[in-house]
Design a protein around this motif. Sequence first.
Motif, PDB file in Angstrom:
ATOM      1  N   HIS A   1      44.312  29.845  58.292  1.00  0.00           N
ATOM      2  CA  HIS A   1      44.962  30.979  58.960  1.00  0.00           C
ATOM      3  C   HIS A   1      44.380  32.273  58.388  1.00  0.00           C
ATOM      4  CE1 HIS A   1      47.345  31.353  55.273  1.00  0.00           C
ATOM      5  NE2 HIS A   1      47.549  30.030  55.348  1.00  0.00           N
ATOM      6  N   PRO A   2      44.667  33.429  58.993  1.00  0.00           N
ATOM      7  CA  PRO A   2      44.025  34.683  58.549  1.00  0.00           C
ATOM      8  C   PRO A   2      44.206  35.017  57.078  1.00  0.00           C
ATOM      9  CG  PRO A   2      45.037  34.984  60.694  1.00  0.00           C
ATOM     10  CD  PRO A   2      45.433  33.617  60.242  1.00  0.00           C
ATOM     11  N   ALA A   3      45.301  34.588  56.461  1.00  0.00           N
ATOM     12  CA  ALA A   3      45.538  34.913  55.049  1.00  0.00           C
ATOM     13  C   ALA A   3      45.086  33.800  54.108  1.00  0.00           C
ATOM     14  CB  ALA A   3      47.028  35.205  54.832  1.00  0.00           C
ATOM     15  N   TYR A   4      44.479  32.756  54.656  1.00  0.00           N
ATOM     16  CA  TYR A   4      44.106  31.600  53.839  1.00  0.00           C
ATOM     17  C   TYR A   4      42.928  31.934  52.923  1.00  0.00           C
ATOM     18  CZ  TYR A   4      42.265  26.965  52.648  1.00  0.00           C
ATOM     19  OH  TYR A   4      41.811  25.861  51.984  1.00  0.00           O
ATOM     20  N   GLU A   5      42.981  31.443  51.702  1.00  0.00           N
ATOM     21  CA  GLU A   5      41.878  31.575  50.748  1.00  0.00           C
ATOM     22  C   GLU A   5      41.702  30.251  50.014  1.00  0.00           C
ATOM     23  OE1 GLU A   5      42.058  36.291  49.441  1.00  0.00           O
ATOM     24  OE2 GLU A   5      43.047  34.778  48.193  1.00  0.00           O
ATOM     25  N   LYS A   6      40.460  29.895  49.777  1.00  0.00           N
ATOM     26  CA  LYS A   6      40.154  28.707  48.974  1.00  0.00           C
ATOM     27  C   LYS A   6      39.753  29.183  47.584  1.00  0.00           C
ATOM     28  CE  LYS A   6      39.389  24.216  48.492  1.00  0.00           C
ATOM     29  NZ  LYS A   6      40.448  23.204  48.656  1.00  0.00           N
ATOM     30  N   VAL A   7      40.487  28.773  46.566  1.00  0.00           N
ATOM     31  CA  VAL A   7      40.237  29.245  45.199  1.00  0.00           C
ATOM     32  C   VAL A   7      39.593  28.125  44.387  1.00  0.00           C
ATOM     33  CG1 VAL A   7      41.256  30.163  43.089  1.00  0.00           C
ATOM     34  CG2 VAL A   7      42.192  30.829  45.320  1.00  0.00           C
ATOM     35  N   LEU A   8      38.406  28.412  43.848  1.00  0.00           N
ATOM     36  CA  LEU A   8      37.710  27.467  42.983  1.00  0.00           C
ATOM     37  C   LEU A   8      37.830  27.984  41.547  1.00  0.00           C
ATOM     38  CD1 LEU A   8      34.511  26.818  45.131  1.00  0.00           C
ATOM     39  CD2 LEU A   8      36.713  25.627  45.176  1.00  0.00           C
ATOM     40  N   THR A   9      38.658  27.337  40.776  1.00  0.00           N
ATOM     41  CA  THR A   9      38.945  27.796  39.418  1.00  0.00           C
ATOM     42  C   THR A   9      37.711  27.671  38.524  1.00  0.00           C
ATOM     43  OG1 THR A   9      41.234  27.062  39.679  1.00  0.00           O
ATOM     44  CG2 THR A   9      40.467  27.492  37.436  1.00  0.00           C
ATOM     45  N   GLY A  10      37.463  28.741  37.741  1.00  0.00           N
ATOM     46  CA  GLY A  10      36.387  28.705  36.751  1.00  0.00           C
ATOM     47  C   GLY A  10      34.987  28.843  37.313  1.00  0.00           C
ATOM     48  N   GLU A  11      34.858  29.300  38.561  1.00  0.00           N
ATOM     49  CA  GLU A  11      33.531  29.465  39.169  1.00  0.00           C
ATOM     50  C   GLU A  11      33.173  30.938  39.381  1.00  0.00           C
ATOM     51  OE1 GLU A  11      31.341  27.297  39.524  1.00  0.00           O
ATOM     52  OE2 GLU A  11      32.368  25.362  39.487  1.00  0.00           O
ATOM     53  N   GLY A  12      33.895  31.826  38.697  1.00  0.00           N
ATOM     54  CA  GLY A  12      33.627  33.253  38.847  1.00  0.00           C
ATOM     55  C   GLY A  12      32.744  33.808  37.736  1.00  0.00           C
ATOM     56  N   MET A  13      32.964  35.077  37.391  1.00  0.00           N
ATOM     57  CA  MET A  13      32.165  35.749  36.362  1.00  0.00           C
ATOM     58  C   MET A  13      32.632  35.345  34.966  1.00  0.00           C
ATOM     59  SD  MET A  13      29.880  37.696  37.814  1.00  0.00           S
ATOM     60  CE  MET A  13      29.423  38.875  36.530  1.00  0.00           C
ATOM     61  N   PRO A  14      31.706  35.305  34.005  1.00  0.00           N
ATOM     62  CA  PRO A  14      32.116  35.027  32.614  1.00  0.00           C
ATOM     63  C   PRO A  14      32.944  36.174  32.057  1.00  0.00           C
ATOM     64  CG  PRO A  14      29.791  35.624  32.716  1.00  0.00           C
ATOM     65  CD  PRO A  14      30.253  35.502  34.130  1.00  0.00           C
ATOM     66  N   PHE A  15      33.870  35.849  31.161  1.00  0.00           N
ATOM     67  CA  PHE A  15      34.634  36.880  30.465  1.00  0.00           C
ATOM     68  C   PHE A  15      33.728  37.526  29.417  1.00  0.00           C
ATOM     69  CE2 PHE A  15      39.305  35.403  31.075  1.00  0.00           C
ATOM     70  CZ  PHE A  15      39.053  35.108  32.413  1.00  0.00           C
ATOM     71  N   PHE A  16      33.760  38.837  29.334  1.00  0.00           N
ATOM     72  CA  PHE A  16      32.929  39.527  28.347  1.00  0.00           C
ATOM     73  C   PHE A  16      33.334  39.136  26.926  1.00  0.00           C
ATOM     74  CE2 PHE A  16      32.770  43.405  25.582  1.00  0.00           C
ATOM     75  CZ  PHE A  16      31.440  43.268  25.246  1.00  0.00           C
ATOM     76  N   GLN A  17      34.632  39.004  26.686  1.00  0.00           N
ATOM     77  CA  GLN A  17      35.105  38.681  25.333  1.00  0.00           C
ATOM     78  C   GLN A  17      34.775  37.244  24.944  1.00  0.00           C
ATOM     79  OE1 GLN A  17      36.904  39.803  27.832  1.00  0.00           O
ATOM     80  NE2 GLN A  17      37.924  41.728  27.267  1.00  0.00           N
ATOM     81  N   ASP A  18      34.701  36.348  25.942  1.00  0.00           N
ATOM     82  CA  ASP A  18      34.431  34.931  25.680  1.00  0.00           C
ATOM     83  C   ASP A  18      33.702  34.373  26.897  1.00  0.00           C
ATOM     84  OD1 ASP A  18      34.334  32.263  25.079  1.00  0.00           O
ATOM     85  OD2 ASP A  18      36.515  31.966  24.946  1.00  0.00           O
ATOM     86  N   SER A  19      32.367  34.288  26.802  1.00  0.00           N
ATOM     87  CA  SER A  19      31.568  33.897  27.955  1.00  0.00           C
ATOM     88  C   SER A  19      31.744  32.423  28.336  1.00  0.00           C
ATOM     89  CB  SER A  19      30.086  34.182  27.700  1.00  0.00           C
ATOM     90  OG  SER A  19      29.627  33.462  26.565  1.00  0.00           O
ATOM     91  N   SER A  20      32.452  31.649  27.500  1.00  0.00           N
ATOM     92  CA  SER A  20      32.724  30.260  27.860  1.00  0.00           C
ATOM     93  C   SER A  20      33.840  30.169  28.904  1.00  0.00           C
ATOM     94  CB  SER A  20      33.114  29.453  26.616  1.00  0.00           C
ATOM     95  OG  SER A  20      34.350  29.900  26.075  1.00  0.00           O
ATOM     96  N   GLN A  21      34.599  31.243  29.065  1.00  0.00           N
ATOM     97  CA  GLN A  21      35.653  31.288  30.076  1.00  0.00           C
ATOM     98  C   GLN A  21      35.146  32.076  31.280  1.00  0.00           C
ATOM     99  OE1 GLN A  21      39.745  32.073  28.841  1.00  0.00           O
ATOM    100  NE2 GLN A  21      39.027  32.221  26.720  1.00  0.00           N
ATOM    101  N   ARG A  22      35.602  31.676  32.458  1.00  0.00           N
ATOM    102  CA  ARG A  22      35.151  32.349  33.667  1.00  0.00           C
ATOM    103  C   ARG A  22      36.306  32.556  34.634  1.00  0.00           C
ATOM    104  NH1 ARG A  22      29.731  29.144  35.367  1.00  0.00           N
ATOM    105  NH2 ARG A  22      30.231  30.159  37.348  1.00  0.00           N
ATOM    106  N   GLY A  23      36.156  33.564  35.459  1.00  0.00           N
ATOM    107  CA  GLY A  23      37.144  33.816  36.498  1.00  0.00           C
ATOM    108  C   GLY A  23      36.997  32.819  37.634  1.00  0.00           C
ATOM    109  N   ASN A  24      37.606  33.133  38.767  1.00  0.00           N
ATOM    110  CA  ASN A  24      37.615  32.211  39.894  1.00  0.00           C
ATOM    111  C   ASN A  24      36.643  32.654  40.988  1.00  0.00           C
ATOM    112  OD1 ASN A  24      39.696  30.759  38.636  1.00  0.00           O
ATOM    113  ND2 ASN A  24      41.252  32.092  39.549  1.00  0.00           N
TER     114      ASN A  24
END
Length: 314
Positions: free
Chosen positions: A263-286
């Motif tokens: 539907h128009p508001a639908y989003e598919k979220v893939l956890t941990g496939e975003g940008m690395p965290f600057f403070q800890d590059s082993s963690q990533r956004g979505n």
Amino acid sequence: MGIDYYKTLEINRHATDADVKKAYRRLALKFHPSSNNEPGSSEKFSQLGEAYEVLSDPRKKATYDRFGEEGLKGGIPLEYASGGAWSSKYVYHANPEKTFRQFFGGNNPFADFYTNDVPMQLGGLQPGMVKTQDAPIERDLHLSLDDLFHGCTKKIKISRRVMNEDGHTSSIKDKILSIEVKPGWREGTRVIFSKEGDQGPNTIPADIVFIVREKDHRLFKRKHNDLICTLNISLEMALTGFSVDVQTLDGRLLCVPINEIVHPAYEKVLTGEGMPFFQDSSQRGNLIISFNIQFPEKLSAERKQLIKKALSLK
């Protein structure tokens, strides 16, 4: 035609930053009101200040080179502000003495400085004078999303005035500044090189500050540590399911099945496939995938009946 800043400084359009500084130094000393009483010298001195302020700033220079004085002072639309161009309306502060003091350093511009390695005997260092530091010199550092994802090294050449070993004369020298870009840096991150600006006998060199600016990416938009991409799909796909392939910034191909109704508001979220965290590059956004549903422009009466029949089934 407008003002020709290059003609004012008696240089051509291929002049380097060092050429701009050399030209301003020579002409500003020549036409400074305290050393030149000829008619028109004050006006020329003011024109030199404005020309130097524009051509020594990469963003103002980029706008002037492309859009001329009219674009520089009238402002240009943001969509044209690429390649470091200046999108704000530029207004010269009309204080050439301020430009002169900032360039040479010190509250008394003629208090013991030298040009072209030849001392100007126009006075000595004032006893008890306290050195002041020039305002920071800010420059944009344009980085791609790939640069900010992986990290990289950027080397930037600057030209600056440095004091010679005798402590009295100065010359223009180039220097390479190395910037270690860390994974996860964001828009607005500031990289400071302390006291790397022009040197002078009566002033502390300014800090040079590079400010991170993110370049647009063909697929992703960034929101904090998340990456967002929008894909076009048909209404049939939205209702019946499908799969999409997404190429990640680290070169992997993700095959993402979509089994839900989109539907128009639908989003598919893939956890941990975003940008690395600057403070800890082993963690990533979505990684967030949104969809732009393409509706058919026309439907025959027969197709409409078929759709009604299909949607009415329970």
